[in-house]
Design an enzyme around this catalytic site. Structure first.
Site, PDB file in Angstrom:
ATOM      1  N   TYR A 185      -3.474  -1.247  10.068  1.00 11.60           N
ATOM      2  CA  TYR A 185      -3.278  -1.299   8.649  1.00 11.60           C
ATOM      3  C   TYR A 185      -1.739  -0.874   8.202  1.00 11.60           C
ATOM      4  O   TYR A 185      -1.076  -1.609   7.454  1.00 11.60           O
ATOM      5  CB  TYR A 185      -4.379  -0.481   8.022  1.00 11.60           C
ATOM      6  CG  TYR A 185      -4.348  -0.841   6.375  1.00 11.60           C
ATOM      7  CD1 TYR A 185      -5.182  -2.075   6.005  1.00 11.60           C
ATOM      8  CD2 TYR A 185      -3.860   0.058   5.642  1.00 11.60           C
ATOM      9  CE1 TYR A 185      -5.253  -2.109   4.398  1.00 11.60           C
ATOM     10  CE2 TYR A 185      -3.791  -0.110   4.173  1.00 11.60           C
ATOM     11  CZ  TYR A 185      -4.528  -0.986   3.807  1.00 11.60           C
ATOM     12  OH  TYR A 185      -4.547  -0.847   2.361  1.00 11.60           O
TER      13      TYR A 185
ATOM     14  N   SER B 158       0.812  -1.144  -0.086  1.00 15.09           N
ATOM     15  CA  SER B 158       0.032   0.072  -0.006  1.00 15.09           C
ATOM     16  C   SER B 158       0.923   1.295  -0.111  1.00 15.09           C
ATOM     17  O   SER B 158       1.904   1.036   0.332  1.00 15.09           O
ATOM     18  CB  SER B 158      -1.027   0.029   1.111  1.00 15.09           C
ATOM     19  OG  SER B 158      -1.580   1.165   1.400  1.00 15.09           O
TER      20      SER B 158
END
Length: 254
Positions: free
Chosen positions: A159, A146
């Protein structure tokens, strides 16, 4: 006749989190390049999704599995190994979850859930795939990182920690496996208009802040992931090892 470096005909691929969103975008891209794709997802309708791809003339099969459950992962690996007859060319680790809380209030149970699916399950399946690929002397492992592997967000500590872990896991696996013919790389999606980002899209202030930082002036779509996945799965990337490839509309360049 010139060889098409991006042709995946005759190759097998497993894609997790493939019912919708980025996983489906990558699975479709691999199938359109000729691969036989096994779609894995917690949603039992993933089998219907695979049938939809087959109706389009693509090769796909669906497998429902809860990757948060370690025993379910063991059963999935056993089933896939049998169906693949011991041969696997491509693994795309994409299944993931987002749970948002402020740092001061983040429940440890939610931390465990995010890390288990986004990092531990990814390593579990990558290790399984690598053991098959070492015997073949060739294979491609693609992890979904990400932009938050580098650029931290807000209320997303678990996350961001997991995605930073994916980036480093990719590098270490590449260090150990590149000499054995296995390419391990990761793709870093930017802000994508998918279900996992619904909270951001509905937050007008945060949505505007993020949108202003994207040079492409739009949020990404699942199909934007297809080219990167095909490239890293193909012979075109034979000497590409341990990289994180951003697909972010230029977000990390700002």
């Amino acid at each position: 006749m010139r060889r098409n470096l991006f042709d995946l005909s005759g190759r097998s691929a497993v894609v997790t989190g493939a019912y919708q969103g980025l996983g489906l975008g990558m699975a479709r891209g691999l199938a359109e390049a000729g691969a036989s794709v096994m779609l894995v997802d917690v949603n039992p309708l993933v089998t219907d999704r695979a049938e939809e791809l087959c109706s389009e003339g693509l090769s796909a099969k669906g497998y429902a599995a809860n990757l948060l459950d370690r025993s379910a992962r063991w059963e999935l690996k056993r089933t896939l190994s049998a169906d693949l007859d011991g041969k696997l060319d491509i693994l795309v680790n994409n299944a993931g979850i987002q749970i948002r809380h402020p740092v001061l209030e983040f429940p440890i149970e939610d931390w465990d859930t995010v890390l288990e699916l986004n990092l531990t399950a990814a390593f579990d399946l990558a290790q399984w795939a690598a053991n098959i690929m070492v015997k073949q002397g060739k294979g491609k492992i693609i992890n979904t990182a990400s932009v938050n592997s580098l650029a931290a967000g807000v209320n997303t500590v678990a996350y961001c920690a997991a995605k930073a872990g994916i980036m480093q896991m990719t590098k270490v696996m590449s260090n150990e496996l590149s000499s054995q013919g296995i390419n391990v790389n990761c793709i870093a999606p930017g802000y994508m208009a998918t279900a996992i980002n619904t909270a951001l899209v509905e937050d007008e202030k945060r949505f505007a802040e993020l949108s202003q930082r994207i040079p492409a002036k739009r949020w990404g779509q699942p199909q934007d992931m297809a080219g990167a996945a095909v490239y890293l799965a193909s012979d075109a990337s034979e000497y590409v090892c341990g990289i994180m490839l951003p697909v972010d509309g230029g977000y990390l360049g700002r």
